[in-house]
Design a protein around this motif. Sequence first.
Motif, PDB file in Angstrom:
ATOM      1  N   ALA A 184       0.825  -1.200   0.000  1.00  0.00           N
ATOM      2  CA  ALA A 184       0.000   0.000   0.000  1.00  0.00           C
ATOM      3  C   ALA A 184       0.861   1.253   0.000  1.00  0.00           C
ATOM      4  CB  ALA A 184      -0.920  -0.011   1.220  1.00  0.00           C
ATOM      5  N   ALA A 185       0.191   2.399   0.021  1.00  0.00           N
ATOM      6  CA  ALA A 185       0.896   3.671  -0.061  1.00  0.00           C
ATOM      7  C   ALA A 185       1.766   3.914   1.163  1.00  0.00           C
ATOM      8  CB  ALA A 185      -0.118   4.805  -0.213  1.00  0.00           C
ATOM      9  N   ARG A 186       1.519   3.176   2.232  1.00  0.00           N
ATOM     10  CA  ARG A 186       2.312   3.247   3.451  1.00  0.00           C
ATOM     11  C   ARG A 186       2.217   4.592   4.156  1.00  0.00           C
ATOM     12  NH1 ARG A 186       5.078  -1.449   2.886  1.00  0.00           N
ATOM     13  NH2 ARG A 186       5.608  -2.086   0.796  1.00  0.00           N
ATOM     14  N   ARG A 187       1.200   5.363   3.827  1.00  0.00           N
ATOM     15  CA  ARG A 187       0.970   6.602   4.565  1.00  0.00           C
ATOM     16  C   ARG A 187       0.455   6.244   5.954  1.00  0.00           C
ATOM     17  NH1 ARG A 187       0.233  11.899   3.152  1.00  0.00           N
ATOM     18  NH2 ARG A 187      -0.943  13.163   4.636  1.00  0.00           N
ATOM     19  N   LYS A 188       1.042   6.835   6.944  1.00  0.00           N
ATOM     20  CA  LYS A 188       0.653   6.522   8.318  1.00  0.00           C
ATOM     21  C   LYS A 188      -0.754   7.049   8.568  1.00  0.00           C
ATOM     22  CE  LYS A 188       2.277   6.898  13.080  1.00  0.00           C
ATOM     23  NZ  LYS A 188       2.231   5.439  13.288  1.00  0.00           N
ATOM     24  N   LEU A 189      -1.608   6.178   9.096  1.00  0.00           N
ATOM     25  CA  LEU A 189      -2.985   6.543   9.388  1.00  0.00           C
ATOM     26  C   LEU A 189      -3.205   6.615  10.896  1.00  0.00           C
ATOM     27  CD1 LEU A 189      -5.062   4.316   6.933  1.00  0.00           C
ATOM     28  CD2 LEU A 189      -4.687   6.774   6.780  1.00  0.00           C
ATOM     29  N   PRO A 190      -4.067   7.516  11.342  1.00  0.00           N
ATOM     30  CA  PRO A 190      -4.398   7.559  12.768  1.00  0.00           C
ATOM     31  C   PRO A 190      -5.465   6.531  13.138  1.00  0.00           C
ATOM     32  CG  PRO A 190      -5.561   9.301  11.616  1.00  0.00           C
ATOM     33  CD  PRO A 190      -4.692   8.614  10.576  1.00  0.00           C
ATOM     34  N   MET A 191      -5.770   5.632  12.211  1.00  0.00           N
ATOM     35  CA  MET A 191      -6.826   4.633  12.413  1.00  0.00           C
ATOM     36  C   MET A 191      -6.508   3.438  11.539  1.00  0.00           C
ATOM     37  SD  MET A 191      -9.636   6.642  10.097  1.00  0.00           S
ATOM     38  CE  MET A 191      -9.042   8.193  10.791  1.00  0.00           C
ATOM     39  N   SER A 192      -7.250   2.358  11.693  1.00  0.00           N
ATOM     40  CA  SER A 192      -7.083   1.200  10.820  1.00  0.00           C
ATOM     41  C   SER A 192      -7.792   1.445   9.497  1.00  0.00           C
ATOM     42  CB  SER A 192      -7.672  -0.045  11.490  1.00  0.00           C
ATOM     43  OG  SER A 192      -9.083   0.069  11.578  1.00  0.00           O
ATOM     44  N   ALA A 193      -7.452   0.637   8.497  1.00  0.00           N
ATOM     45  CA  ALA A 193      -8.149   0.736   7.215  1.00  0.00           C
ATOM     46  C   ALA A 193      -9.636   0.454   7.398  1.00  0.00           C
ATOM     47  CB  ALA A 193      -7.539  -0.250   6.216  1.00  0.00           C
ATOM     48  N   GLU A 194      -9.965  -0.492   8.281  1.00  0.00           N
ATOM     49  CA  GLU A 194     -11.365  -0.804   8.545  1.00  0.00           C
ATOM     50  C   GLU A 194     -12.100   0.401   9.124  1.00  0.00           C
ATOM     51  OE1 GLU A 194      -9.291  -4.559   8.039  1.00  0.00           O
ATOM     52  OE2 GLU A 194      -8.837  -2.768   9.218  1.00  0.00           O
ATOM     53  N   ASP A 195     -11.449   1.101  10.065  1.00  0.00           N
ATOM     54  CA  ASP A 195     -12.089   2.276  10.662  1.00  0.00           C
ATOM     55  C   ASP A 195     -12.238   3.403   9.643  1.00  0.00           C
ATOM     56  OD1 ASP A 195     -12.352   1.059  13.111  1.00  0.00           O
ATOM     57  OD2 ASP A 195     -10.536   1.953  13.967  1.00  0.00           O
ATOM     58  N   LEU A 196     -11.268   3.535   8.764  1.00  0.00           N
ATOM     59  CA  LEU A 196     -11.351   4.565   7.732  1.00  0.00           C
ATOM     60  C   LEU A 196     -12.529   4.309   6.802  1.00  0.00           C
ATOM     61  CD1 LEU A 196     -10.132   7.021   6.257  1.00  0.00           C
ATOM     62  CD2 LEU A 196      -8.711   5.414   4.968  1.00  0.00           C
ATOM     63  N   LEU A 197     -12.678   3.058   6.371  1.00  0.00           N
ATOM     64  CA  LEU A 197     -13.790   2.723   5.487  1.00  0.00           C
ATOM     65  C   LEU A 197     -15.118   2.862   6.220  1.00  0.00           C
ATOM     66  CD1 LEU A 197     -14.741   1.760   2.759  1.00  0.00           C
ATOM     67  CD2 LEU A 197     -14.305  -0.588   3.478  1.00  0.00           C
ATOM     68  N   GLU A 198     -15.129   2.482   7.486  1.00  0.00           N
ATOM     69  CA  GLU A 198     -16.339   2.616   8.304  1.00  0.00           C
ATOM     70  C   GLU A 198     -16.813   4.061   8.318  1.00  0.00           C
ATOM     71  OE1 GLU A 198     -17.276   2.541  13.085  1.00  0.00           O
ATOM     72  OE2 GLU A 198     -15.856   1.097  12.256  1.00  0.00           O
ATOM     73  N   ALA A 199     -15.909   4.984   8.579  1.00  0.00           N
ATOM     74  CA  ALA A 199     -16.282   6.392   8.646  1.00  0.00           C
ATOM     75  C   ALA A 199     -16.752   6.902   7.286  1.00  0.00           C
ATOM     76  CB  ALA A 199     -15.093   7.211   9.142  1.00  0.00           C
ATOM     77  N   GLU A 200     -16.069   6.474   6.244  1.00  0.00           N
ATOM     78  CA  GLU A 200     -16.396   6.934   4.896  1.00  0.00           C
ATOM     79  C   GLU A 200     -17.805   6.510   4.493  1.00  0.00           C
ATOM     80  OE1 GLU A 200     -14.303   6.851   0.456  1.00  0.00           O
ATOM     81  OE2 GLU A 200     -13.449   5.705   2.120  1.00  0.00           O
ATOM     82  N   VAL A 201     -18.128   5.266   4.717  1.00  0.00           N
ATOM     83  CA  VAL A 201     -19.440   4.778   4.311  1.00  0.00           C
ATOM     84  C   VAL A 201     -20.531   5.309   5.236  1.00  0.00           C
ATOM     85  CG1 VAL A 201     -20.818   2.719   3.843  1.00  0.00           C
ATOM     86  CG2 VAL A 201     -18.403   2.763   3.250  1.00  0.00           C
ATOM     87  N   LEU A 202     -20.204   5.512   6.507  1.00  0.00           N
ATOM     88  CA  LEU A 202     -21.172   6.095   7.426  1.00  0.00           C
ATOM     89  C   LEU A 202     -21.596   7.478   6.929  1.00  0.00           C
ATOM     90  CD1 LEU A 202     -22.729   6.037  10.094  1.00  0.00           C
ATOM     91  CD2 LEU A 202     -20.687   6.978  11.205  1.00  0.00           C
ATOM     92  N   ILE A 203     -20.632   8.282   6.533  1.00  0.00           N
ATOM     93  CA  ILE A 203     -20.941   9.613   6.001  1.00  0.00           C
ATOM     94  C   ILE A 203     -21.784   9.502   4.732  1.00  0.00           C
ATOM     95  CG2 ILE A 203     -19.913  11.660   4.935  1.00  0.00           C
ATOM     96  CD1 ILE A 203     -17.520  11.220   6.886  1.00  0.00           C
ATOM     97  N   TYR A 204     -21.435   8.552   3.886  1.00  0.00           N
ATOM     98  CA  TYR A 204     -22.180   8.348   2.639  1.00  0.00           C
ATOM     99  C   TYR A 204     -23.638   7.985   2.929  1.00  0.00           C
ATOM    100  CZ  TYR A 204     -23.686   5.919  -1.624  1.00  0.00           C
ATOM    101  OH  TYR A 204     -24.395   5.482  -2.725  1.00  0.00           O
ATOM    102  N   LEU A 205     -23.849   7.032   3.819  1.00  0.00           N
ATOM    103  CA  LEU A 205     -25.210   6.592   4.118  1.00  0.00           C
ATOM    104  C   LEU A 205     -26.026   7.690   4.780  1.00  0.00           C
ATOM    105  CD1 LEU A 205     -24.558   2.940   5.330  1.00  0.00           C
ATOM    106  CD2 LEU A 205     -25.450   3.688   3.129  1.00  0.00           C
ATOM    107  N   ARG A 206     -25.382   8.448   5.657  1.00  0.00           N
ATOM    108  CA  ARG A 206     -26.097   9.574   6.268  1.00  0.00           C
ATOM    109  C   ARG A 206     -26.494  10.598   5.214  1.00  0.00           C
ATOM    110  NH1 ARG A 206     -22.497  10.458  11.777  1.00  0.00           N
ATOM    111  NH2 ARG A 206     -23.597   8.904  13.039  1.00  0.00           N
ATOM    112  N   GLY A 207     -25.613  10.802   4.245  1.00  0.00           N
ATOM    113  CA  GLY A 207     -25.936  11.734   3.171  1.00  0.00           C
ATOM    114  C   GLY A 207     -27.135  11.293   2.354  1.00  0.00           C
TER     115      GLY A 207
END
Length: 239
Positions: A184-207
Amino acid sequence: MSWRKEQRRAERGYHHGNLKEALLQAALGLIAEKGAAGFTFADAARMAGVSPAAPYRHFRDRDELLSSIAQRGFEQFETVLAEAWDDGRPDTLTAFERVGKAYLAFAREEPAFYSAMFESGLPINVNPSLMAAGERAFAVIRAAAERLAALSPPGTPRPPALMIALHIWSMSHGVASLFARGDAARRKLPMSAEDLLEAEVLIYLRGLGFPTDKRPSAPAEQGDQKPAGLRAGPWGTAK
């Protein structure tokens, strides 16, 4: 099943004449090391321990070899996603969460297959079998999106289920490709990939106006026994 385990078996099998499998596993090893575009037909032959002419007994060219690997990858991908979806049991949202986790796990655990499937540059319409395998894998995501769309209150404007499936697939693929793989891009994340996707889709569904604070109660769908919070999962409040 990882390509390394398959490769060890293929190498044993090749001594009994299993050249095609040995070439497939050799190519998988090269993809894992160099990427889908980083090897030649001759490289695969060399890694399999055969002459440069030997691969032509089974494959027309490098693209056909890559196509075979991508098809196998999509077949395994479909199995993984379908097992995670489990026909929406015990309820749509819980199953949807599992599909998201399975998507990221496959990208992380099978980076060589994932690269062949999505990064090889192969025109998918050239190989009908490859196209069919890809469509079957996507059909699992689409089925989940259709069930999710059915949870919407009557009369609520929503994109078609196919569009929802494409949006969620795009989000999942982006997170998987950037952050959920060994290459992967190896950019350091303050969260896991799972948490990142969770937040992204949560925002999408709320929208889209989905009730993300409370899971719809039965009889919205058979199998839901009582209202529950719309939990955040790898796909966002659902994945």
